[in-house]
Design an enzyme around this catalytic site. Structure first.
Site, PDB file in Angstrom:
ATOM      1  N   THR A   1      -6.713 -36.997  61.081  1.00  0.00           N
ATOM      2  CA  THR A   1      -7.133 -37.633  59.815  1.00  0.00           C
ATOM      3  C   THR A   1      -6.629 -39.081  59.831  1.00  0.00           C
ATOM      4  O   THR A   1      -7.291 -39.945  60.395  1.00  0.00           O
ATOM      5  CB  THR A   1      -6.613 -36.858  58.590  1.00  0.00           C
ATOM      6  OG1 THR A   1      -5.204 -36.693  58.695  1.00  0.00           O
ATOM      7  CG2 THR A   1      -7.283 -35.511  58.487  1.00  0.00           C
TER       8      THR A   1
ATOM      9  N   LYS B   1      -1.964 -32.179  64.255  1.00  0.00           N
ATOM     10  CA  LYS B   1      -2.342 -33.354  63.480  1.00  0.00           C
ATOM     11  C   LYS B   1      -1.425 -33.407  62.270  1.00  0.00           C
ATOM     12  O   LYS B   1      -0.924 -32.367  61.803  1.00  0.00           O
ATOM     13  CB  LYS B   1      -3.795 -33.275  63.046  1.00  0.00           C
ATOM     14  CG  LYS B   1      -4.004 -32.530  61.739  1.00  0.00           C
ATOM     15  CD  LYS B   1      -4.201 -33.477  60.591  1.00  0.00           C
ATOM     16  CE  LYS B   1      -3.761 -32.840  59.268  1.00  0.00           C
ATOM     17  NZ  LYS B   1      -3.770 -33.815  58.173  1.00  0.00           N
TER      18      LYS B   1
ATOM     19  N   THR C   1       3.277 -30.110  56.720  1.00  0.00           N
ATOM     20  CA  THR C   1       1.923 -30.579  56.401  1.00  0.00           C
ATOM     21  C   THR C   1       1.114 -30.988  57.599  1.00  0.00           C
ATOM     22  O   THR C   1       0.831 -32.154  57.832  1.00  0.00           O
ATOM     23  CB  THR C   1       1.968 -31.758  55.449  1.00  0.00           C
ATOM     24  OG1 THR C   1       2.892 -31.453  54.453  1.00  0.00           O
ATOM     25  CG2 THR C   1       0.610 -31.978  54.830  1.00  0.00           C
TER      26      THR C   1
ATOM     27  N   ASN D   1      -1.286 -44.866  51.125  1.00  0.00           N
ATOM     28  CA  ASN D   1      -1.456 -43.740  50.218  1.00  0.00           C
ATOM     29  C   ASN D   1      -1.983 -44.138  48.856  1.00  0.00           C
ATOM     30  O   ASN D   1      -2.258 -43.280  48.019  1.00  0.00           O
ATOM     31  CB  ASN D   1      -0.148 -42.964  50.094  1.00  0.00           C
ATOM     32  CG  ASN D   1       0.100 -42.167  51.350  1.00  0.00           C
ATOM     33  OD1 ASN D   1      -0.696 -41.312  51.701  1.00  0.00           O
ATOM     34  ND2 ASN D   1       1.169 -42.493  52.062  1.00  0.00           N
TER      35      ASN D   1
ATOM     36  N   GLU E   1       2.657 -41.924  58.294  1.00  0.00           N
ATOM     37  CA  GLU E   1       1.936 -43.026  57.645  1.00  0.00           C
ATOM     38  C   GLU E   1       2.844 -44.179  57.232  1.00  0.00           C
ATOM     39  O   GLU E   1       3.740 -44.017  56.421  1.00  0.00           O
ATOM     40  CB  GLU E   1       1.220 -42.510  56.394  1.00  0.00           C
ATOM     41  CG  GLU E   1      -0.047 -41.762  56.717  1.00  0.00           C
ATOM     42  CD  GLU E   1      -0.624 -41.041  55.510  1.00  0.00           C
ATOM     43  OE1 GLU E   1      -0.007 -41.074  54.439  1.00  0.00           O
ATOM     44  OE2 GLU E   1      -1.707 -40.450  55.665  1.00  0.00           O
TER      45      GLU E   1
END
Lengths: 391, 391
Positions: free
Chosen positions: B154, B176, B187, B386, B267
């Site tokens: 993603t 992932k 997650t 985000n 991220e």
């Protein structure tokens, strides 16, 4: 105004050279009586700063005649010298008040609060000398109250005070807090004064109830302070004895007002978010669900970005210990019901996230209880302020 | 490589038009046997996506012959149609494998995983057609394995795979995960394949132990996903039956490797932080303290800013439920002991926070147990990604 608004209180402040920002940074608030009842609630963090440990012991008899507060240093994790300085601050305040003011006061009647960087010693000489100067400035004027509120500011951008009056008696308050805003308590220093005639038990119960439903529901960044303290001091100087329920109601109003002032000034925030949870099986469940959402960085970053990402709300709700079925719940953002019974409802594009005030309504469909949690969004400025400022 | 590295596994992928990024976004991994033992661990979030609910039921008999995974949509909070699509995906995979490959396989032998935006329905036609195309591409080549790992990405910026070999048997894996990295699990989607001969009980126990000490200790942003699933599929095709302890050790190595790959690609992160807690009264205590620090936005923002603010570490430790005395603890940052027995030790300026690898060592002085938690710093880029990316 602030703490000098009710009768029977004076405040004195000084620029003791403790805070790098300059200006007043140490303040003493004195209760001139006739009553000296007091109550306080403290951070539930096990890592408690020296002033918290001192004040917890000093309030044990529910009496306090003075409180001394400083910014510019938390006096936390500073070793035995740190505790000695807190102790000496209380002693020196008591001695100076005895000598200069003729007060009958001992060190255990003096509460102490500190705020600022953790792990750096405070300059003892500057604190002790500052206390003397602050006491020489004691005054019951509105200006003295305002200065006292200024003296406790750290990254706060505005002074936080409240003044309320009812049938001949008053409550005044000052607060500081802009970061580390999380429950148990909301990482803040608060001093509330009143000239109402209320006894120690009533004052204590009213303070616990009011903070539980106000500052304890403010969760700006999930971080719990080492130095939180909310203190209520009662002078009884108005001569008016209100019904306890009337006193409780006004005290709650004061605490809610302070909590919202703290929320509006939270470090770097661009949205003030109210997470209202209804239809809960218990009030505790409503609080647990609201807090789980308020702690989600992904949700908070989405609100900053103007993205009504309700999936992140439901995902956070799923981590809460509470009695409800995630698939039965509804979620509305700023009045638009984006999810019904755990499924998409109105389109995300119908939500306007441009106002600073943001309202999340969660219906758990599990009972008749409700609660609101207040939080802020996660912004570039939050990251910037907290990466650049050692506090 | 990845899942096709051990004998007995093929993968096929397709660009089904699900993910906005383009490229392959749906993949099927098939176990050609001779054994079909499988184990899986799932998110502990109560808000579980439809594929999680399906897979939890399908794995109940500890057997799985295929797994179908897609990016481009989480299929979470999408209502009865969402669950129907998951069910139909498993059925259609089984039917197609029966018809095209002559497999003896039913829908309950097929696991399903989805990842992407929550609350948006997946296009059913594209998914069903994609499954057929993916199956027509089934291949045991290294390239097929790599494509499979690409299909589940993603916001990941790199493909995450592991290949390990011991005395004639292998473990391969793909993962992932770049956001919502928090325990229960971290997650992510992970598929691990092995051609070792291990029975279902051993596989299940080994997977639970390995994930508990690896991906479950990764807590990048404190947010728990609705779609986490780590799946282990056993073909036994090597014909080699290792000792269970040997298998467990290698599986743990694989899971730790994956967890660290996930951490390095989190991220927006600029630091990979290992919080090593030693001297704990129990391993659970060490984990609790490490997690409390890993969840502190103030600590994480300080690391981003190059500020070795150990006060924020001790303040976060004070919120953990664990048996230790805060004032007895030592804290080192990148090898410099900045706090001893809850007091300042070496100066902050001695700490170099410029490397990406960051090591926090906390000695609780309360016992002989230890654990490490892996996290990341809180950066401008985290907030940006985000707030701008609906996932």
């Amino acid at each position: 105004m602030s703490v000098t608004y009710p009768k029977g209180f004076r405040a004195g402040s000084v620029a003791a050279g403790l805070a790098a920002r300059g200006g007043v940074d140490l303040t003493v608030v004195v209760n001139d009586g006739p009553t000296f009842d007091a109550a306080a609630v403290f951070t539930s963090n096990r890592a408690k700063a020296h002033p918290i440990r001192w004040s917890m012991a000093a309030i044990d008899d529910r009496q306090a005649k003075a409180i001394v507060l400083n910014s510019g240093g938390a006096n936390c994790f500073t070793g035995p010298e740190g505790f000695a300085l807190t102790h000496r601050s209380a002693e020196h305040t008591a001695e100076t008040l005895s000598v200069v003011e003729g007060f009958d006061v001992s060190a255990s009647d003096v509460l102490v609060c500190s705020t600022g960087l953790i792990g750096e010693p405070l300059p003892a000489g500057a604190v002790i000398q500052g206390i003397e100067v602050a006491i020489s400035h004691l005054d019951d004027s509105p200006e003295a109250g305002k200065q006292s509120a200024q003296a406790i500011m750290t990254t706060d951008t505005v002074v936080k005070t409240v003044e309320k009056e009812r049938d001949g008696w008053r409550i005044g308050a000052m607060a500081k807090g802009a970061g580390m805003l999380a429950p148990g308590l909301a990482t803040m220093l608060v001093v509330i004064t009143t000239d109402a005639k209320v006894d120690g038990d009533t004052a204590d119960a009213a303070l616990r109830a009011a903070t539980a439903a106000s500052v304890d529901r403010l969760d700006s960044d999930g971080c719990m302070s080492t130095n939180d303290q909310v203190t209520l001091m009662v002078s009884g100087a108005s001569g008016v004895a209100p019904e306890s329920s009337t006193f409780e109601d006004l005290l709650l109003e004061v605490c809610v007002d302070l909590a919202q002032q703290l929320q509006r000034d939270a470090e770097g925030a661009s949205h003030d978010i109210t997470i209202e949870v209804i239809g809960a099986a218990s009030e505790a469940d409503a609080v647990a669900v609201g807090r789980a959402v308020a702690r989600s960085n992904l949700f908070k970053a989405a609100i900053f970005g103007g993205d009504p990402n309700w999936g992140r709300i439901l995902a956070a709700m799923g981590t809460a210990e509470a009695d409800f079925v995630v698939d039965a719940t509804d979620v509305s953002i700023n009045g638009v019901r984006v999810a019904s019974a755990g499924m998409p409802d109105q389109p995300r594009s119908a939500v306007d996230l441009s106002p600073r005030e943001t309202h999340i309504l969660i219906d758990l469909k599990a009972g008749g209880h409700s609660a609101s949690i207040w939080t802020n969004d996660l912004t570039h400025d939050y990251v910037h302020e907290n990466s650049a400022y050692s506090s």
